[in-house]
Design a protein around this motif. Structure first.
Motif, PDB file in Angstrom:
ATOM      1  N   PHE A  13       0.832  -1.198   0.000  1.00  0.00           N
ATOM      2  CA  PHE A  13       0.000   0.000   0.000  1.00  0.00           C
ATOM      3  C   PHE A  13       0.870   1.253   0.000  1.00  0.00           C
ATOM      4  O   PHE A  13       0.644   2.184  -0.777  1.00  0.00           O
ATOM      5  CB  PHE A  13      -0.941   0.001   1.207  1.00  0.00           C
ATOM      6  CG  PHE A  13      -1.715   1.270   1.354  1.00  0.00           C
ATOM      7  CD1 PHE A  13      -2.772   1.542   0.504  1.00  0.00           C
ATOM      8  CD2 PHE A  13      -1.389   2.198   2.320  1.00  0.00           C
ATOM      9  CE1 PHE A  13      -3.483   2.719   0.619  1.00  0.00           C
ATOM     10  CE2 PHE A  13      -2.082   3.372   2.450  1.00  0.00           C
ATOM     11  CZ  PHE A  13      -3.146   3.639   1.600  1.00  0.00           C
ATOM     12  N   ALA A  14       1.880   1.274   0.864  1.00  0.00           N
ATOM     13  CA  ALA A  14       2.772   2.432   0.939  1.00  0.00           C
ATOM     14  C   ALA A  14       3.538   2.621  -0.371  1.00  0.00           C
ATOM     15  O   ALA A  14       3.718   3.753  -0.837  1.00  0.00           O
ATOM     16  CB  ALA A  14       3.736   2.276   2.106  1.00  0.00           C
ATOM     17  N   MET A  15       3.973   1.520  -0.988  1.00  0.00           N
ATOM     18  CA  MET A  15       4.681   1.611  -2.265  1.00  0.00           C
ATOM     19  C   MET A  15       3.770   2.155  -3.367  1.00  0.00           C
ATOM     20  O   MET A  15       4.195   2.955  -4.200  1.00  0.00           O
ATOM     21  CB  MET A  15       5.222   0.246  -2.673  1.00  0.00           C
ATOM     22  CG  MET A  15       6.439  -0.177  -1.937  1.00  0.00           C
ATOM     23  SD  MET A  15       6.961  -1.797  -2.533  1.00  0.00           S
ATOM     24  CE  MET A  15       8.595  -1.872  -1.865  1.00  0.00           C
ATOM     25  N   ASN A  35       9.633   3.791  -3.738  1.00  0.00           N
ATOM     26  CA  ASN A  35       9.358   4.003  -5.151  1.00  0.00           C
ATOM     27  C   ASN A  35      10.038   2.973  -6.048  1.00  0.00           C
ATOM     28  O   ASN A  35      10.146   3.177  -7.246  1.00  0.00           O
ATOM     29  CB  ASN A  35       9.795   5.410  -5.560  1.00  0.00           C
ATOM     30  CG  ASN A  35       8.977   6.459  -4.875  1.00  0.00           C
ATOM     31  OD1 ASN A  35       7.836   6.222  -4.499  1.00  0.00           O
ATOM     32  ND2 ASN A  35       9.541   7.623  -4.693  1.00  0.00           N
ATOM     33  N   ALA A  36      10.485   1.890  -5.480  1.00  0.00           N
ATOM     34  CA  ALA A  36      11.181   0.867  -6.260  1.00  0.00           C
ATOM     35  C   ALA A  36      10.319   0.297  -7.394  1.00  0.00           C
ATOM     36  O   ALA A  36      10.792   0.227  -8.537  1.00  0.00           O
ATOM     37  CB  ALA A  36      11.675  -0.244  -5.348  1.00  0.00           C
ATOM     38  N   TRP A  40      11.671   1.035 -11.123  1.00  0.00           N
ATOM     39  CA  TRP A  40      12.362  -0.112 -11.718  1.00  0.00           C
ATOM     40  C   TRP A  40      11.465  -0.990 -12.578  1.00  0.00           C
ATOM     41  O   TRP A  40      11.958  -1.707 -13.438  1.00  0.00           O
ATOM     42  CB  TRP A  40      13.018  -0.957 -10.653  1.00  0.00           C
ATOM     43  CG  TRP A  40      14.112  -0.251  -9.925  1.00  0.00           C
ATOM     44  CD1 TRP A  40      14.845   0.810 -10.363  1.00  0.00           C
ATOM     45  CD2 TRP A  40      14.599  -0.555  -8.628  1.00  0.00           C
ATOM     46  NE1 TRP A  40      15.747   1.192  -9.403  1.00  0.00           N
ATOM     47  CE2 TRP A  40      15.625   0.366  -8.336  1.00  0.00           C
ATOM     48  CE3 TRP A  40      14.266  -1.513  -7.691  1.00  0.00           C
ATOM     49  CZ2 TRP A  40      16.308   0.342  -7.140  1.00  0.00           C
ATOM     50  CZ3 TRP A  40      14.963  -1.525  -6.498  1.00  0.00           C
ATOM     51  CH2 TRP A  40      15.973  -0.603  -6.229  1.00  0.00           C
ATOM     52  N   ILE A  41      10.170  -0.973 -12.344  1.00  0.00           N
ATOM     53  CA  ILE A  41       9.281  -1.858 -13.100  1.00  0.00           C
ATOM     54  C   ILE A  41       8.358  -1.061 -14.017  1.00  0.00           C
ATOM     55  O   ILE A  41       8.360  -1.249 -15.229  1.00  0.00           O
ATOM     56  CB  ILE A  41       8.449  -2.740 -12.152  1.00  0.00           C
ATOM     57  CG1 ILE A  41       9.362  -3.634 -11.325  1.00  0.00           C
ATOM     58  CG2 ILE A  41       7.449  -3.585 -12.935  1.00  0.00           C
ATOM     59  CD1 ILE A  41       8.669  -4.393 -10.222  1.00  0.00           C
ATOM     60  N   PHE A  42       7.554  -0.167 -13.438  1.00  0.00           N
ATOM     61  CA  PHE A  42       6.503   0.504 -14.206  1.00  0.00           C
ATOM     62  C   PHE A  42       7.043   1.464 -15.252  1.00  0.00           C
ATOM     63  O   PHE A  42       6.449   1.620 -16.307  1.00  0.00           O
ATOM     64  CB  PHE A  42       5.539   1.238 -13.271  1.00  0.00           C
ATOM     65  CG  PHE A  42       4.852   0.331 -12.278  1.00  0.00           C
ATOM     66  CD1 PHE A  42       4.515  -0.968 -12.607  1.00  0.00           C
ATOM     67  CD2 PHE A  42       4.547   0.772 -11.008  1.00  0.00           C
ATOM     68  CE1 PHE A  42       3.891  -1.799 -11.703  1.00  0.00           C
ATOM     69  CE2 PHE A  42       3.918  -0.040 -10.091  1.00  0.00           C
ATOM     70  CZ  PHE A  42       3.589  -1.339 -10.434  1.00  0.00           C
ATOM     71  N   ASN A  56       0.367   1.918 -10.127  1.00  0.00           N
ATOM     72  CA  ASN A  56       0.687   2.204  -8.732  1.00  0.00           C
ATOM     73  C   ASN A  56      -0.552   2.131  -7.849  1.00  0.00           C
ATOM     74  O   ASN A  56      -0.491   1.616  -6.733  1.00  0.00           O
ATOM     75  CB  ASN A  56       1.350   3.581  -8.606  1.00  0.00           C
ATOM     76  CG  ASN A  56       2.787   3.556  -9.021  1.00  0.00           C
ATOM     77  OD1 ASN A  56       3.557   2.730  -8.561  1.00  0.00           O
ATOM     78  ND2 ASN A  56       3.168   4.472  -9.898  1.00  0.00           N
ATOM     79  N   LEU A  57      -1.666   2.648  -8.321  1.00  0.00           N
ATOM     80  CA  LEU A  57      -2.900   2.564  -7.537  1.00  0.00           C
ATOM     81  C   LEU A  57      -3.378   1.120  -7.427  1.00  0.00           C
ATOM     82  O   LEU A  57      -3.946   0.728  -6.397  1.00  0.00           O
ATOM     83  CB  LEU A  57      -3.978   3.449  -8.152  1.00  0.00           C
ATOM     84  CG  LEU A  57      -3.728   4.950  -8.021  1.00  0.00           C
ATOM     85  CD1 LEU A  57      -4.810   5.736  -8.750  1.00  0.00           C
ATOM     86  CD2 LEU A  57      -3.641   5.362  -6.574  1.00  0.00           C
TER      87      LEU A  57
END
Length: 73
Positions: A13-15, A35-36, A40-42, A56-57
């Motif tokens: 949730f925090a990420m 914010n990894a 790094w992925i998105f 992210n949501l």
């Protein structure tokens, strides 16, 4: 046994929230840890091109669901 999924859910949730804030407005706080997935992925996969906020949501939503199911049992 329930604390593991609960902590993982809170972290997801925090990420997700942190990644959304970072994508909409640069966030200098806890950038490397929270914010990894965003950095790094998105942002590196073409599948998420233009859909970073939604990704992210969705990550934050998965975290909320995980926490809710850990309280259920």
């Amino acid at each position: 046994m329930r604390k593991g999924p609960r902590l993982l859910g809170l972290l997801l949730f925090a990420m997700g929230v942190s990644g959304t804030v970072d994508h909409l407005a640069a966030q200098p706080v806890m950038g490397v840890l929270l914010n990894a997935p965003n950095r790094w992925i998105f942002e590196r996969l073409e599948v998420f091109e233009g859909r970073e906020v939604f990704a992210n949501l969705s990550l934050a939503f998965v975290g909320v669901v995980l926490v809710a199911f850990s309280f259920r049992r």
